[in-house]
Design a protein around this motif. Structure first.
Motif, PDB file in Angstrom:
ATOM      1  N   CYS A 153       4.283 -35.908  44.224  1.00  0.00           N
ATOM      2  CA  CYS A 153       5.265 -36.410  45.175  1.00  0.00           C
ATOM      3  C   CYS A 153       5.337 -35.519  46.413  1.00  0.00           C
ATOM      4  N   THR A 154       5.144 -34.220  46.236  1.00  0.00           N
ATOM      5  CA  THR A 154       5.133 -33.309  47.387  1.00  0.00           C
ATOM      6  C   THR A 154       3.912 -33.567  48.261  1.00  0.00           C
ATOM      7  N   ILE A 155       2.754 -33.737  47.637  1.00  0.00           N
ATOM      8  CA  ILE A 155       1.535 -34.041  48.390  1.00  0.00           C
ATOM      9  C   ILE A 155       1.702 -35.352  49.156  1.00  0.00           C
ATOM     10  N   ALA A 156       2.195 -36.384  48.468  1.00  0.00           N
ATOM     11  CA  ALA A 156       2.369 -37.687  49.112  1.00  0.00           C
ATOM     12  C   ALA A 156       3.329 -37.597  50.293  1.00  0.00           C
ATOM     13  N   THR A 157       4.375 -36.778  50.150  1.00  0.00           N
ATOM     14  CA  THR A 157       5.351 -36.621  51.233  1.00  0.00           C
ATOM     15  C   THR A 157       4.749 -35.881  52.416  1.00  0.00           C
ATOM     16  N   VAL A 158       3.967 -34.848  52.149  1.00  0.00           N
ATOM     17  CA  VAL A 158       3.293 -34.127  53.236  1.00  0.00           C
ATOM     18  C   VAL A 158       2.348 -35.064  53.976  1.00  0.00           C
ATOM     19  N   GLU A 159       1.544 -35.800  53.238  1.00  0.00           N
ATOM     20  CA  GLU A 159       0.578 -36.705  53.873  1.00  0.00           C
ATOM     21  C   GLU A 159       1.291 -37.804  54.659  1.00  0.00           C
ATOM     22  N   GLU A 160       2.392 -38.340  54.129  1.00  0.00           N
ATOM     23  CA  GLU A 160       3.154 -39.409  54.785  1.00  0.00           C
ATOM     24  C   GLU A 160       3.705 -38.949  56.135  1.00  0.00           C
ATOM     25  N   ASN A 161       4.165 -37.699  56.211  1.00  0.00           N
ATOM     26  CA  ASN A 161       4.865 -37.215  57.403  1.00  0.00           C
ATOM     27  C   ASN A 161       3.990 -36.436  58.371  1.00  0.00           C
ATOM     28  N   THR A 162       2.781 -36.089  57.951  1.00  0.00           N
ATOM     29  CA  THR A 162       1.906 -35.294  58.820  1.00  0.00           C
ATOM     30  C   THR A 162       0.598 -35.984  59.167  1.00  0.00           C
ATOM     31  N   GLY A 163       0.163 -36.915  58.323  1.00  0.00           N
ATOM     32  CA  GLY A 163      -1.145 -37.523  58.522  1.00  0.00           C
ATOM     33  C   GLY A 163      -2.287 -36.618  58.115  1.00  0.00           C
ATOM     34  N   VAL A 164      -1.984 -35.489  57.480  1.00  0.00           N
ATOM     35  CA  VAL A 164      -2.993 -34.526  57.050  1.00  0.00           C
ATOM     36  C   VAL A 164      -3.372 -34.804  55.596  1.00  0.00           C
ATOM     37  N   PHE A 165      -4.651 -34.936  55.325  1.00  0.00           N
ATOM     38  CA  PHE A 165      -5.131 -35.129  53.958  1.00  0.00           C
ATOM     39  C   PHE A 165      -5.083 -33.802  53.213  1.00  0.00           C
ATOM     40  N   ILE A 166      -4.474 -33.806  52.031  1.00  0.00           N
ATOM     41  CA  ILE A 166      -4.398 -32.602  51.207  1.00  0.00           C
ATOM     42  C   ILE A 166      -5.522 -32.648  50.175  1.00  0.00           C
ATOM     43  N   ASP A 167      -6.436 -31.676  50.262  1.00  0.00           N
ATOM     44  CA  ASP A 167      -7.589 -31.646  49.363  1.00  0.00           C
ATOM     45  C   ASP A 167      -7.234 -31.103  47.990  1.00  0.00           C
ATOM     46  N   ASP A 168      -6.395 -30.061  47.961  1.00  0.00           N
ATOM     47  CA  ASP A 168      -6.097 -29.376  46.705  1.00  0.00           C
ATOM     48  C   ASP A 168      -4.665 -28.877  46.711  1.00  0.00           C
ATOM     49  N   TYR A 169      -4.191 -28.491  45.537  1.00  0.00           N
ATOM     50  CA  TYR A 169      -2.835 -27.957  45.436  1.00  0.00           C
ATOM     51  C   TYR A 169      -2.793 -26.841  44.407  1.00  0.00           C
ATOM     52  N   VAL A 170      -1.806 -25.960  44.565  1.00  0.00           N
ATOM     53  CA  VAL A 170      -1.499 -24.902  43.592  1.00  0.00           C
ATOM     54  C   VAL A 170       0.010 -24.810  43.467  1.00  0.00           C
ATOM     55  N   VAL A 171       0.518 -24.766  42.240  1.00  0.00           N
ATOM     56  CA  VAL A 171       1.943 -24.534  42.001  1.00  0.00           C
ATOM     57  C   VAL A 171       2.067 -23.243  41.201  1.00  0.00           C
TER      58      VAL A 171
END
Length: 388
Positions: A153-171
């Motif tokens: 949900c955090t990735i989807a929110t970042v992409e929705e509001n920035t238009g930047v594709f997120i390749d990877d994540y770390v928590v």
């Protein structure tokens, strides 16, 4: 940055450390890997380039979402107090340029008002789309009880509001952060004034300190008290960036590869309490990325906060500005986020004004997004770890 650097040296264990095979297996097994691609769906921004099956990180820009979770159960409850649910205390978009000459880390204030899209969860449920505070996205996703769903949900929110594709994540959670700092032997910092934040467990006097893991976490989390700023999350972000820059300095100063016990302790800490996408959970993949960044890790790393303004609807919230749109556009295009100082012209190479330009050759303008007002981007070199 700390996590990537740690994994980048892990493969060297296979060539010169007694018992390397068992150590490598244990470290790889520490990382919880969850592929969230299917949950994110197909309606996403365009990635910078398709990954090479033999080397997923080669020749393309990478956008990695770094999330600090304040999950409060088990060991983390002992650190921060038991609270139901999960929230994201810190979220940073880390951009690694395709040519590996730049690493830029952009903090998103947790109080930013954003559009939170409908989010899919691994238990088959989905949330509704809504307008809300940015860090609510992590909490909404976590209603399934899965950290990876919170990341979705955090990735989807970042992409929705920035238009930047997120390749990877770390928590990473509280306990993991503390272990990583302690495994480094602490982080030296110059504390400019006395700081007291009973709620965060922070008590520091002005002067030189080596922050252990617990103190570093309190330093990063403190919002209320004396000497810690105006109490806002946006003010706290500057302190977090200074701590990250000082940590980068500490990693650079440690000759970890010659100190096997400390190396193993550091790597064990760095790979524990982590949930990551498969690419970052693969030690061989991260080894290649860290090797390609070996020159960058010594210099061109910038920390900044996305440009923001007070939200018209709520003085206690902020919104991203038009300058933020430019920053995210440049990130998507793999352009520098901060303008480089103009070079001093060489008189010998000054073009003849009478010369006729070649109409076939055009250079598109490159516009760098300005930093947040009053908060210039910082690098590791900008942070003084020793007072005076």
């Amino acid at each position: 940055m700390l996590y990537g650097t740690a994994l980048g040296v892990t493969a060297l264990l296979a060539f010169g450390v007694t018992g390397a095979a068992s150590a490598y297996t244990r470290l790889q097994g520490n990382i919880r890997s969850v592929d969230v691609t299917e949950l994110l769906g197909e309606n996403r921004p365009t990635p910078s380039a398709a990954p090479d099956p033999d080397d997923p990180n080669a020749g393309r820009a990478l956008n990695i979402l770094l999330i600090g979770s304040d999950v409060r159960e088990g060991e983390n409850a002992e650190i921060g107090g038991e609270v139901e649910g999960m929230r994201s205390d810190t979220t940073i978009v880390m951009h690694v340029s395709a040519d590996r000459s730049r690493v830029e880390l952009v903090s998103i204030p947790r109080d930013t008002l954003v559009d939170i899209p409908a989010c899919n969860r691994s238990d088959g449920t989905a949330s509704r789309s809504q307008r809300g505070q940015f860090n609510a996205a992590f909490s909404i996703g976590s209603e399934s009880g899965q950290v990876s769903d919170a990341a979705v949900c955090t990735i989807a929110t970042v992409e929705e509001n920035t238009g930047v594709f997120i390749d990877d994540y770390v928590v990473i959670d509280f306990a993991g952060f503390i272990r990583m700092i302690d495994a480094l032997g602490g982080v030296p910092m110059c504390i400019p004034n006395d700081m007291s934040s009973p709620k965060a467990g922070l008590e520091l006097t002005a002067g030189n300190h080596v922050l252990d893991g617990s103190t570093a976490l309190a330093f990063a989390r403190a919002r209320t008290g004396t000497g810690v700023g105006d109490g806002s999350d946006t003010d706290r972000l500057g302190r977090q960036q200074q701590l990250l820059a000082a940590t980068v300095q500490t990693v650079q100063s440690k000759n970890l590869l010659t100190d096997v016990p400390q190396l193993l302790s550091f790597l064990n800490a760095a790979t524990s309490s982590i949930t990551a996408s498969p690419n970052l959970a693969s030690i061989p993949n991260m080894t290649g990325l860290a090797f390609s960044l070996r020159a960058t890790l010594g210099g061109n790393i910038a920390f900044m906060t996305v440009p923001f303004a007070t939200a018209p609807s709520d003085p206690n919230r902020v919104v991203m500005t038009d300058e933020a749109d430019l920053l995210w556009s440049n990130m998507s295009a793999d352009l520098p986020l901060v303008a480089e100082p103009p070079a001093t012209p060489d008189p010998a190479s000054t073009p003849d004004p009478a010369a006729t330009p070649d109409p076939a050759v055009t250079t598109p303008p490159v516009e760098a997004a300005p930093p947040t007002p009053g908060k210039d981007p910082i690098t590791a070199d900008d942070v003084s770890t020793v007072c005076g």
